[in-house]
Scaffold this active site. Structure first.
Site: not given
Ligand code: DHK
Length: 157
Positions: A33, A110
């Site tokens: 992330y 996402h």
């Molecule tokens: C964020 C989340 O918390 C996951 O549950 C999703 C998403 C993906 C992201 O890529 O921002 O699957």
């Protein structure tokens, strides 16, 4: 792009919504992330909207009910919604039902490329009612989503 959501005719704010666990950006699995915090991402969103003379309103919650309440409150007050529903993407019919209520264009964002991860992340309850879906662009995905809504939205005032 669905005719149901376009064109919009308002210069009301864009609502940016972040679902469960996104308050932990910067700490949570940075290899997936990234290292930016949610505050960094929202500042980026604000600047992106401001560059077009527009504003955003932001809300994050780890509670599905609170997110749904915020969507209800958005009725008639926002011109579009950018939402990263987090894990609710893959599970929540109630979130999808709520998102159609304001009848404004929605972009599903996402940070990660959900299609390159676990199989369960490939299904979204939200995508069928979204005008567009962004995945795998990191924080830039939010900027792209805001830009899309602001440039594809007809301004009446
Ligand atoms: C964020 C989340 O918390 C996951 O549950 C999703 C998403 C993906 C992201 O890529 O921002 O699957």
């Amino acid at each position: 792009m669905s005719d149901r959501t376009f064109p919009q005719t308002s210069s009301s704010p864009i609502l940016v919504l972040n679902g469960p666990n996104l308050n932990m950006l910067g700490t949570r699995q940075p290899e997936v992330y990234g290292s930016e915090t949610l505050e960094d991402v929202i500042e980026l969103c604000r600047r992106s909207a401001a560059a077009r003379g527009r504003e955003i309103s932001h809300f994050q919650s780890n509670s599905e009910g609170e997110i749904i309440d915020r969507i209800h409150a958005a009725y008639g007050t926002v011109s579009g919604i950018v939402i990263n529903p987090g894990g609710l993407t893959h599970t929540s019919v109630t979130l999808r039902d709520a998102l159609v209520i304001p009848a404004v264009p929605i972009v599903e964002v996402h940070i990660s490329n959900v299609h390159a991860r676990e199989e369960f992340r490939r299904h979204s309850y939200i995508s069928p009612i979204a005008a567009a879906v962004v995945a795998g662009m990191g924080s830039y995905g939010y900027v792209a989503a805001i830009d899309f809504l602001l440039t594809r939205t007809v301004q009446a005032d």
